[in-house]
Design an enzyme around this catalytic site. Structure first.
Site, PDB file in Angstrom:
ATOM      1  N   LYS A 103      58.103  12.563  54.732  1.00  0.00           N
ATOM      2  CA  LYS A 103      57.298  11.424  55.170  1.00  0.00           C
ATOM      3  C   LYS A 103      55.879  11.854  55.527  1.00  0.00           C
ATOM      4  O   LYS A 103      55.302  11.399  56.500  1.00  0.00           O
ATOM      5  CB  LYS A 103      57.960  10.718  56.358  1.00  0.00           C
ATOM      6  CG  LYS A 103      59.312  10.101  56.056  1.00  0.00           C
ATOM      7  CD  LYS A 103      59.909   9.472  57.303  1.00  0.00           C
ATOM      8  CE  LYS A 103      59.004   8.359  57.815  1.00  0.00           C
ATOM      9  NZ  LYS A 103      59.475   7.792  59.093  1.00  0.00           N
TER      10      LYS A 103
ATOM     11  N   HIS B 112      53.274  10.064  52.021  1.00  0.00           N
ATOM     12  CA  HIS B 112      53.129   8.602  52.021  1.00  0.00           C
ATOM     13  C   HIS B 112      52.093   8.111  53.031  1.00  0.00           C
ATOM     14  O   HIS B 112      51.719   6.936  53.003  1.00  0.00           O
ATOM     15  CB  HIS B 112      54.482   7.915  52.232  1.00  0.00           C
ATOM     16  CG  HIS B 112      54.979   7.910  53.648  1.00  0.00           C
ATOM     17  ND1 HIS B 112      55.973   7.061  54.068  1.00  0.00           N
ATOM     18  CD2 HIS B 112      54.644   8.648  54.738  1.00  0.00           C
ATOM     19  CE1 HIS B 112      56.237   7.258  55.342  1.00  0.00           C
ATOM     20  NE2 HIS B 112      55.438   8.221  55.773  1.00  0.00           N
ATOM     21  N   ASP B 113      51.618   8.995  53.901  1.00  0.00           N
ATOM     22  CA  ASP B 113      50.594   8.612  54.876  1.00  0.00           C
ATOM     23  C   ASP B 113      49.182   8.629  54.287  1.00  0.00           C
ATOM     24  O   ASP B 113      48.246   8.138  54.931  1.00  0.00           O
ATOM     25  CB  ASP B 113      50.604   9.578  56.069  1.00  0.00           C
ATOM     26  CG  ASP B 113      51.837   9.418  56.941  1.00  0.00           C
ATOM     27  OD1 ASP B 113      52.382   8.310  56.994  1.00  0.00           O
ATOM     28  OD2 ASP B 113      52.256  10.417  57.553  1.00  0.00           O
TER      29      ASP B 113
ATOM     30  N   TYR C 204      48.594   9.250  67.849  1.00  0.00           N
ATOM     31  CA  TYR C 204      48.785  10.128  69.010  1.00  0.00           C
ATOM     32  C   TYR C 204      47.759   9.824  70.095  1.00  0.00           C
ATOM     33  O   TYR C 204      47.156  10.716  70.677  1.00  0.00           O
ATOM     34  CB  TYR C 204      48.668  11.595  68.583  1.00  0.00           C
ATOM     35  CG  TYR C 204      49.695  12.040  67.571  1.00  0.00           C
ATOM     36  CD1 TYR C 204      50.987  11.532  67.579  1.00  0.00           C
ATOM     37  CD2 TYR C 204      49.366  12.977  66.594  1.00  0.00           C
ATOM     38  CE1 TYR C 204      51.928  11.951  66.653  1.00  0.00           C
ATOM     39  CE2 TYR C 204      50.304  13.409  65.665  1.00  0.00           C
ATOM     40  CZ  TYR C 204      51.589  12.883  65.695  1.00  0.00           C
ATOM     41  OH  TYR C 204      52.523  13.305  64.774  1.00  0.00           O
TER      42      TYR C 204
ATOM     43  N   GLY D  25      48.310  24.056  64.296  1.00  0.00           N
ATOM     44  CA  GLY D  25      47.151  23.928  63.439  1.00  0.00           C
ATOM     45  C   GLY D  25      47.124  22.593  62.720  1.00  0.00           C
ATOM     46  O   GLY D  25      48.012  21.761  62.879  1.00  0.00           O
ATOM     47  N   ASP D  26      46.091  22.409  61.929  1.00  0.00           N
ATOM     48  CA  ASP D  26      45.912  21.225  61.098  1.00  0.00           C
ATOM     49  C   ASP D  26      45.961  21.702  59.653  1.00  0.00           C
ATOM     50  O   ASP D  26      45.013  22.328  59.166  1.00  0.00           O
ATOM     51  CB  ASP D  26      44.566  20.566  61.413  1.00  0.00           C
ATOM     52  CG  ASP D  26      44.297  19.309  60.589  1.00  0.00           C
ATOM     53  OD1 ASP D  26      44.924  19.140  59.523  1.00  0.00           O
ATOM     54  OD2 ASP D  26      43.445  18.497  61.000  1.00  0.00           O
ATOM     55  N   PHE D  27      47.061  21.423  58.951  1.00  0.00           N
ATOM     56  CA  PHE D  27      47.224  22.015  57.622  1.00  0.00           C
ATOM     57  C   PHE D  27      46.262  21.434  56.586  1.00  0.00           C
ATOM     58  O   PHE D  27      46.146  21.961  55.485  1.00  0.00           O
ATOM     59  CB  PHE D  27      48.679  21.925  57.133  1.00  0.00           C
ATOM     60  CG  PHE D  27      49.343  20.585  57.303  1.00  0.00           C
ATOM     61  CD1 PHE D  27      49.008  19.503  56.513  1.00  0.00           C
ATOM     62  CD2 PHE D  27      50.342  20.431  58.257  1.00  0.00           C
ATOM     63  CE1 PHE D  27      49.635  18.283  56.662  1.00  0.00           C
ATOM     64  CE2 PHE D  27      50.988  19.204  58.416  1.00  0.00           C
ATOM     65  CZ  PHE D  27      50.631  18.123  57.609  1.00  0.00           C
TER      66      PHE D  27
ATOM     67  N   ASP E   5      52.407  22.017  62.977  1.00  0.00           N
ATOM     68  CA  ASP E   5      51.893  20.712  63.400  1.00  0.00           C
ATOM     69  C   ASP E   5      50.744  20.924  64.370  1.00  0.00           C
ATOM     70  O   ASP E   5      50.428  22.064  64.751  1.00  0.00           O
ATOM     71  CB  ASP E   5      53.005  19.867  64.038  1.00  0.00           C
ATOM     72  CG  ASP E   5      52.911  18.390  63.652  1.00  0.00           C
ATOM     73  OD1 ASP E   5      51.785  17.864  63.690  1.00  0.00           O
ATOM     74  OD2 ASP E   5      53.931  17.785  63.323  1.00  0.00           O
TER      75      ASP E   5
ATOM     76  N   GLN F  30      49.302   0.774  58.976  1.00  0.00           N
ATOM     77  CA  GLN F  30      49.305   1.857  59.956  1.00  0.00           C
ATOM     78  C   GLN F  30      48.730   3.189  59.478  1.00  0.00           C
ATOM     79  O   GLN F  30      48.464   4.069  60.309  1.00  0.00           O
ATOM     80  CB  GLN F  30      50.739   2.106  60.449  1.00  0.00           C
ATOM     81  CG  GLN F  30      51.243   1.040  61.420  1.00  0.00           C
ATOM     82  CD  GLN F  30      52.381   1.555  62.274  1.00  0.00           C
ATOM     83  OE1 GLN F  30      53.532   1.423  61.912  1.00  0.00           O
ATOM     84  NE2 GLN F  30      52.052   2.155  63.394  1.00  0.00           N
TER      85      GLN F  30
END
Length: 345
Positions: free
Chosen positions: A252, A255-256, A147, A235-237, A210, A306
């Site tokens: 998805k 998998h990050d 981002y 927020g940031d979970f 998100d 990535q």
């Protein structure tokens, strides 16, 4: 090895080594607007297409012929010369106006993923993503790199929406989720999966959880204000609390990240989940012996260049959910790129 066998192997190697050329042909035709121009249905000559799109005639003719060779365009030879038109594949997946368009995902691959893959050898040597080499941005904050600008964020969200436009319903319909009416979509981004959910299960409400900037852009570009069944939570979970809900969707997401990060997140989800509730994962599953599918193997390499994560087997996802406390685990392969894993509390 016989001469025939040697020839067969040389053809295979040639096809593999030309793979990047094939993808770049498709990316370029999309970027220049070839498929959108031909969406009117009227066949056009290379000269007419070049004139409309502001390119050289010789370059455009070669690009169109390559697209025809890839079955992305159909060509008709007339007395006036070759005329080109879209095929069903290009009309369905490569035009911006199609409901199943993959245009935005392809542009993200072309302008971001492709550049990171240039440093695949470095990623393999070092075991980490390549944003620093590709864009001069620190690789330590994965989504800070993803981002890195508003324009890049919109492209990424649009690309994710493209994927769920053709895979989302299969994941959501893999199990009967109708008993769940209060849903949190963690990392729901542009809202494509949330919209699929409320369409498939109209008695439900979905909250997209998100980052604040992602939520702002989702409201501005992707989720219409009249869609009252979709709400938002900024927020940031990983660091903020996760509200109570009946079902949590993570599509998805795992998998990050590496296993430790995934275990920490799933523990938070389990703690927040209502008794009798559950968690639904939408992920591309490797075979248990990791022999395939090829697309998933390639995506796992993409996670290397990535992100901080990888693609996993069903058993590996089971272990992550079980470690958090989830039980009654079910796995459903959809036949599409993304499969479904459901766990209950």
């Amino acid at each position: 090895m016989s001469s025939t066998e040697a020839l067969d192997y040389s053809l295979i190697i040639s096809q593999y080594s030309n793979g990047f050329l094939v993808s770049k042909v498709m990316f370029t035709a999309c970027e220049l607007g070839v498929f959108d121009l031909l969406e009117t249905g009227k066949p056009l000559s290379s000269g007419a297409i070049a004139a409309c799109l502001g390119t050289s005639t010789t370059g455009m003719e070669r690009l169109l012929d390559a697209c025809a060779g890839l079955k992305l365009l159909a060509v008709e030879n007339t007395q006036e010369g070759a005329l080109y038109r879209n095929t069903e594949i290009s009309s369905t997946y490569l035009t911006k106006s199609s409901p199943k368009s993959q245009y935005h995902m392809l542009m993200y691959y072309s302008n971001t993923t492709y550049l990171c893959w240039h440093y695949l050898a470095d990623a393999v040597r070092e075991g980490r993503n390549q944003y620093e080499r590709a864009f001069g941005i620190s690789s330590k904050d994965t989504f800070g790199a993803v981002y890195r600008s508003e324009e890049e964020t919109v492209k990424f969200l649009a690309g994710q929406n493209s994927i769920w436009s053709i895979c989302g319903r299969d994941v959501l319909a893999a199990f009967d989720l109708s008993p769940f009416t209060q849903i949190y979509d963690l990392g729901g981004g542009g809202g494509a999966l949330a919209r699929e959910y409320v369409s498939l299960y109209p008695n439900s409400t979905v909250t997209i959880y998100d980052l604040p900037e992602v939520i702002r852009l989702a409201k501005e570009h992707f989720v219409p204000p009249e869609e009252r069944r979709i709400t938002f939570h900024e927020g940031d979970f990983f660091h903020d609390s996760i509200p109570e809900a009946e079902l949590y969707i993570l599509s998805k997401i795992l998998h990050d990240w590496d296993d430790d990060t995934c275990r920490q997140l799933m523990a938070k989800v389990y703690k927040a989940c209502k008794p009798g509730g559950g968690v639904l994962l939408g992920e591309s599953l490797l075979n248990e012996d990791k022999s395939g599918p090829l697309e998933t193997q390639l995506h796992s390499l993409n996670m290397l260049v990535q992100t901080e994560g990888r693609e996993r087997t069903a058993a590996e996802y089971r272990r992550l959910l079980e470690a958090a406390g989830f039980r009654e685990l079910q796995v459903k392969r959809t036949g599409k790129l993304y499969d479904a894993v459901l766990g209950r509390k």
